[in-house]
Design an enzyme around this catalytic site. Structure first.
Site, PDB file in Angstrom:
ATOM      1  N   ASN A   9       0.876  -1.178   0.000  1.00 13.77           N
ATOM      2  CA  ASN A   9       0.000   0.000   0.000  1.00 13.77           C
ATOM      3  C   ASN A   9       0.913   1.229   0.000  1.00 13.77           C
ATOM      4  O   ASN A   9       1.514   1.551   1.019  1.00 13.77           O
ATOM      5  CB  ASN A   9      -0.874  -0.045   1.263  1.00 13.77           C
ATOM      6  CG  ASN A   9      -1.679   1.216   1.467  1.00 13.77           C
ATOM      7  OD1 ASN A   9      -1.769   2.067   0.571  1.00 13.77           O
ATOM      8  ND2 ASN A   9      -2.269   1.365   2.648  1.00 13.77           N
ATOM      9  N   LYS A  11       0.102   4.251  -0.249  1.00 15.91           N
ATOM     10  CA  LYS A  11      -0.535   5.434   0.356  1.00 15.91           C
ATOM     11  C   LYS A  11      -0.306   6.659  -0.551  1.00 15.91           C
ATOM     12  O   LYS A  11      -0.268   6.510  -1.763  1.00 15.91           O
ATOM     13  CB  LYS A  11      -0.012   5.635   1.783  1.00 15.91           C
ATOM     14  CG  LYS A  11      -0.100   4.352   2.606  1.00 15.91           C
ATOM     15  CD  LYS A  11       0.113   4.551   4.068  1.00 15.91           C
ATOM     16  CE  LYS A  11      -0.034   3.204   4.775  1.00 15.91           C
ATOM     17  NZ  LYS A  11      -0.023   3.308   6.215  1.00 15.91           N
ATOM     18  N   HIS A  95      -9.505   1.292   4.887  1.00 15.87           N
ATOM     19  CA  HIS A  95      -8.224   1.462   5.592  1.00 15.87           C
ATOM     20  C   HIS A  95      -8.430   2.404   6.774  1.00 15.87           C
ATOM     21  O   HIS A  95      -9.211   3.362   6.678  1.00 15.87           O
ATOM     22  CB  HIS A  95      -7.170   2.020   4.627  1.00 15.87           C
ATOM     23  CG  HIS A  95      -5.797   1.976   5.220  1.00 15.87           C
ATOM     24  ND1 HIS A  95      -5.363   2.922   6.116  1.00 15.87           N
ATOM     25  CD2 HIS A  95      -4.787   1.091   5.079  1.00 15.87           C
ATOM     26  CE1 HIS A  95      -4.131   2.607   6.501  1.00 15.87           C
ATOM     27  NE2 HIS A  95      -3.759   1.498   5.883  1.00 15.87           N
ATOM     28  N   GLU A  97      -6.762   4.755   7.869  1.00 20.10           N
ATOM     29  CA  GLU A  97      -6.498   6.177   7.581  1.00 20.10           C
ATOM     30  C   GLU A  97      -7.704   6.815   6.901  1.00 20.10           C
ATOM     31  O   GLU A  97      -7.969   8.004   7.088  1.00 20.10           O
ATOM     32  CB  GLU A  97      -5.227   6.303   6.733  1.00 20.10           C
ATOM     33  CG  GLU A  97      -3.981   6.045   7.587  1.00 20.10           C
ATOM     34  CD  GLU A  97      -2.777   5.492   6.854  1.00 20.10           C
ATOM     35  OE1 GLU A  97      -2.733   5.552   5.611  1.00 20.10           O
ATOM     36  OE2 GLU A  97      -1.867   4.981   7.542  1.00 20.10           O
ATOM     37  N   GLU A 165      -5.280  -4.845  10.632  1.00 19.83           N
ATOM     38  CA  GLU A 165      -4.238  -3.841  10.829  1.00 19.83           C
ATOM     39  C   GLU A 165      -4.500  -3.077  12.121  1.00 19.83           C
ATOM     40  O   GLU A 165      -5.290  -2.119  12.133  1.00 19.83           O
ATOM     41  CB  GLU A 165      -4.241  -2.854   9.660  1.00 19.83           C
ATOM     42  CG  GLU A 165      -3.983  -3.485   8.312  1.00 19.83           C
ATOM     43  CD  GLU A 165      -3.439  -2.466   7.315  1.00 19.83           C
ATOM     44  OE1 GLU A 165      -2.349  -2.702   6.804  1.00 19.83           O
ATOM     45  OE2 GLU A 165      -4.090  -1.433   7.091  1.00 19.83           O
ATOM     46  N   GLY A 171       2.621   2.270  10.625  1.00 21.98           N
ATOM     47  CA  GLY A 171       3.561   3.356  10.411  1.00 21.98           C
ATOM     48  C   GLY A 171       4.291   3.795  11.679  1.00 21.98           C
ATOM     49  O   GLY A 171       4.964   4.819  11.686  1.00 21.98           O
ATOM     50  N   SER A 210       3.507  -2.146  10.209  1.00 17.01           N
ATOM     51  CA  SER A 210       4.964  -2.214  10.400  1.00 17.01           C
ATOM     52  C   SER A 210       5.552  -3.585  10.071  1.00 17.01           C
ATOM     53  O   SER A 210       6.494  -4.036  10.722  1.00 17.01           O
ATOM     54  CB  SER A 210       5.343  -1.785  11.823  1.00 17.01           C
ATOM     55  OG  SER A 210       4.933  -0.440  12.053  1.00 17.01           O
ATOM     56  N   GLY A 231       2.871  -1.140   4.171  1.00 16.42           N
ATOM     57  CA  GLY A 231       2.944   0.263   3.798  1.00 16.42           C
ATOM     58  C   GLY A 231       4.380   0.672   3.530  1.00 16.42           C
ATOM     59  O   GLY A 231       4.916   0.487   2.443  1.00 16.42           O
ATOM     60  N   GLY A 232       5.036   1.202   4.571  1.00 11.94           N
ATOM     61  CA  GLY A 232       6.380   1.759   4.425  1.00 11.94           C
ATOM     62  C   GLY A 232       7.357   0.854   3.684  1.00 11.94           C
ATOM     63  O   GLY A 232       8.062   1.302   2.769  1.00 11.94           O
TER      64      GLY A 232
HETATM   65  P1  PGA Z   1       2.891   0.245   7.508  1.00 11.99           P
HETATM   66  O1  PGA Z   1       1.440   0.456   6.874  1.00 11.99           O
HETATM   67  O2  PGA Z   1       3.432  -1.052   6.959  1.00 11.99           O
HETATM   68  O3  PGA Z   1       3.685   1.429   7.058  1.00 11.99           O
HETATM   69  O4  PGA Z   1       2.714   0.177   8.994  1.00 11.99           O
HETATM   70  C1  PGA Z   1       0.550  -0.614   6.707  1.00 11.99           C
HETATM   71  C2  PGA Z   1      -0.766  -0.116   6.165  1.00 11.99           C
HETATM   72  O5  PGA Z   1      -1.252   0.928   6.613  1.00 11.99           O
HETATM   73  O6  PGA Z   1      -1.371  -0.746   5.270  1.00 11.99           O
END
Ligand code: PGA
Length: 251
Positions: A9, A11, A95, A97, A165, A171, A210, A231-232
């Protein structure tokens, strides 16, 4: 056996120059066993360019959100049909967010899942508790409520993906422990089987929050963890490929 899915993802990250990351992922994938699906969900602006540039069907593409309707006066929104038209075969819905930044309730998320079905793409439905909810002992209630309400009656059990999640692990670098992840994934599996019968035994359940090359193997070894939503670490081809490699090496 459920075919695992390693999903990235991106983002709100990525410009046209980021197609280089995709190219690096594609070439890395060619030397890894084809035992898991691999997906990138870039920002909507990059989806069509990435689909045009992509040279292997092993890397799939998806959207990060969709509107419930197929077209109309909804400035700034993207229809599920548009995600499909641009080359996406998956779409992330609900998600945390978007739930937090755009006030998306589980009822709204259910309409987005229906839109994905209508457009013929696979929704990845995200659920997860906040730190307050975890500390208040409400995790299982929150997750089961989100799961029950966000998945519409039209769903069969094998036509969507769930991503657990925990909001506090997204994050933040704070990854949930394998015990915490196992507990919630087992509960999600039980809820899916309860609702969808045998089909619920086949729904992929991803962990997200993470996930990195250093912790992926332990999480992906859990019986009800069928992949990751990353994500990251999906913004670096080497890290994302290392997670994919950790996944296929266990199969
Ligand atoms: P992250 O994000 O791996 O950066 O924690 C995961 C996500 O929000 O899908």
């Amino acid at each position: 056996m459920i075919r695992p899915l390693i999903a990235g993802n991106w983002k709100m990250n990525g410009l046209l120059a980021s197609l280089d990351i995709m190219r690096e992922m594609e070439s890395g994938l060619s030397s890894l066993q084809d035992k898991a699906d691999c997906l990138i969900c870039p920002p909507a602006t990059l989806l069509a360019s990435m689909a045009a540039e992509k040279s292997t069907s092993r890397l799939k593409l998806g959207g990060q959100d969709c509107h419930s309707e197929s077209s109309g006066a909804h400035t700034g929104d993207t229809a599920a049909e548009m995600v499909a038209d641009a080359g996406g075969s998956y779409v992330i819905v609900g998600h945390s967010e978007r739930r937090a930044d755009h006030g998306e309730s589980s009822e709204i998320v259910a309409t987005k899942m229906k839109a994905a079905f209508r457009a013929g793409i696979t929704p990845i439905i995200c659920i997860g508790e906040t730190l307050d909810e975890r500390e208040g002992g409400k995790t299982l209630d929150v997750v089961s409520d989100q799961l029950a309400v966000s998945i519409p009656d039209e769903a069969s059990g094998t036509d969507f993906v769930v991503a657990y999640e925990p909001v506090w692990a997204i994050g933040t670098g704070k990854v949930a422990t394998v015990e915490q992840v196992a507990e919630i994934h087992d509960a999600i599996r039980a809820a899916l089987e309860n609702r969808f019968g045998a089909q619920g035994a086949g729904t992929p359940i991803l962990y997200g929050g993470s996930m990195k090359p250093e912790n992926a193997a332990g999480l992906l070894a859990l019986s009800n963890v069928n992949g990751g939503l990353i994500g990251g670490a999906s913004l670096k081809a080497a890290d994302f490929l290392a997670i994919y490699a950790a996944c296929v090496s266990q199969l």
